[in-house]
Scaffold this motif. Structure first.
Motif, PDB file in Angstrom:
ATOM      1  N   VAL A  54      54.561   5.818   2.846  1.00  0.00           N
ATOM      2  CA  VAL A  54      55.633   6.716   2.416  1.00  0.00           C
ATOM      3  C   VAL A  54      56.401   6.113   1.246  1.00  0.00           C
TER       4      VAL A  54
ATOM      5  N   PHE B 241      55.369  11.568   8.293  1.00  0.00           N
ATOM      6  CA  PHE B 241      56.665  11.657   8.967  1.00  0.00           C
ATOM      7  C   PHE B 241      56.490  12.033  10.438  1.00  0.00           C
TER       8      PHE B 241
ATOM      9  N   LYS C  46      57.751   9.757  13.600  1.00  0.00           N
ATOM     10  CA  LYS C  46      58.499  10.343  14.718  1.00  0.00           C
ATOM     11  C   LYS C  46      57.824  10.091  16.064  1.00  0.00           C
TER      12      LYS C  46
END
Length: 457
Positions: A269, A351, A355
């Motif tokens: 990321v 993402f 999570k």
């Protein structure tokens, strides 16, 4: 033919050894001809191991070729071998240049390495062509008998026919029309037998007959075969036992896998954040619609979560209900077509991984409504929910977007039953290989809504 078969591995080893040795010699010639002198000029005291650097180069090149199948002449298609060889070479040379920069602490010219790379690619082109000619002359296509039962074998025949250099289906026999005895008698007339989804009892008899007659056998596995294949051997008694735990991953595997997910996802990321911004800008400029879209998907134990993706279709793409992308799908935007071809639309799933909804490696996350349709045909489809859904995975690497749900289930179960940390690393590296292979993103046929074709078992 049988005598030549015994030496196939020897021939393949000799071919691979020749190419690898030549690559190492070219690199060594370039190294001593330029970089060794430059490092000596810079007075770098760390550089005393010329042969160590050359040896590391050869080792990396060998390992990448083993991983990507660069030495599998006769097994992979000609273009696949060529692609694997060139990809392995370029990756190795990039690593070699990085090593040069680190040792010299300066950005030395990359021209000698680029020039050597061009020579090496020309060498690969000649090598692949010559080796393929040698293999075709020594090992013509195997004459195969296909044995089926009540399932239409056309799909399998199409797949085998795509490798006419390797397989030739000469005859097809249906056990619902022929007696088992007559099929067993036919076995000895062919070089190989393909057993295509027939009942277990008949399959075992044919397998034993093929073993007795030393006839090569190809078998399409059933779900129970894959579950057994991933079991452990127990030798506590004089009767062999297979143990299938059937519980998904163990505690230590879950922890190690999660650590890999967090470290890799966070690093990626941060590294690709500029690319995220560029993609978002292109999507927004095209039609002014939302950059991301959320969609319910299934993960571990059937839990539903919202997956994130870069939007690659028109905003009204599912006004007629949920359906997979088709070949030449007019719902895909021009920007989306590029994103899908390079798998860049999947990047926001990082993402989801952070999570904890997904993992880097695992079964493809299916939509609940489509999974329900699959379960009507294949009740065992939920078996793949023993682990978290993945950004990439066994089925994504070895299958395609339009792989049938039954075959997808088999591939996912193969991953679950044979899971290891190193298998995850291997699949991540193989994912890099398929990024530029168009067939992996091929959609379903225009007449389909889902990937279902026929009842599979």
């Amino acid at each position: 033919m049988k005598k030549r078969e015994q030496f196939k591995r020897v021939i393949n080893f000799a071919e691979g050894f020749f190419l690898l040795a030549t690559h190492i010699l070219l690199f060594a010639f370039m190294w001593y001809g330029y970089y060794a002198g430059e490092l000596e000029r810079l007075g770098n005291p760390l550089f005393r191991g010329n042969w160590a650097v050359i040896g590391i180069y050869g080792l990396i090149l060998f390992l990448l070729n083993k991983l990507y199948g660069g030495f599998q002449i006769g097994y992979l298609r000609l273009m696949d071998v060529l692609y694997s060889q060139i990809l392995s070479l370029i990756c190795t040379n990039i690593v070699a240049y990085a090593q040069i920069v680190l040792v010299s602490r300066e950005y030395l010219s990359a021209v000698p390495l680029v020039r050597t790379t061009v020579f090496q690619i020309l060498l690969i082109l000649v090598w692949v062509f010559v080796c393929k000619k040698i293999y075709a002359a020594l090992y013509p296509p195997r004459q195969i008998l296909l044995v089926c039962y009540d399932r239409d074998p056309d799909d399998m025949i199409t797949k085998m026919s795509s490798r006419q250099d390797k397989y030739e289906i000469c005859d097809i026999t249906d056990l619902s029309e022929e007696s088992l005895e007559s099929v067993c008698d036919m076995v000895t007339n062919y070089e190989a037998v393909l057993i295509y989804d027939i009942p277990a009892r008949e399959r075992n008899i044919i397998l034993k007959k093929c073993f007795t007659e030393s006839v090569r056998t190809y078998v399409t596995p059933k779900i129970s075969d894959i579950l057994l294949r991933g079991s452990d051997d127990i030798h506590l008694f004089d009767t062999p036992l297979y143990l299938s735990r059937n519980k998904g991953l163990s505690g230590d595997q879950i922890i190690l896998k999660r650590m890999l997910d967090l470290a890799f996802s966070l690093f990626t990321v941060i590294l690709f954040s500029p690319l995220f911004l560029i993609i978002a800008l292109l999507i927004k400029l095209y039609d002014g619609g939302p950059v991301l879209y959320k969609q319910p998907r299934l993960t571990l134990d059937g839990k539903v979560f919202d997956i994130y993706k870069f939007r690659s279709m028109r905003m009204d793409s599912e006004k007629n209900g949920a359906q997979l992308a088709k070949k030449h799908d007019d719902r895909i935007t021009p920007v989306g077509r590029v994103l899908r071809s390079l798998h860049l639309d999947e990047l926001p799933q990082l993402f989801n991984i952070l999570k904890g909804d997904m993992s880097l490696v695992g079964p493809r996350p299916e939509r609940p409504e489509i999974a329900e349709q699959y379960k009507e045909v294949i009740p065992e489809f939920d078996f793949r929910l023993k682990v978290k859904a993945g950004l990439t995975g066994y089925a994504q690497v070895y299958g395609k977007y339009n792989t049938t749900p039954y075959d997808k289930l088999k591939l996912d179960l193969t991953y679950i039953e044979n899971y290891s940390f190193w298998l995850d690393i291997k699949l991540l590296l193989l994912t890099f290989k398929i990024l530029f292979q168009k067939e992996n993103t091929e959609g379903i046929d225009a007449t389909q809504i889902t990937a279902i074709k026929k009842r599979s078992e």
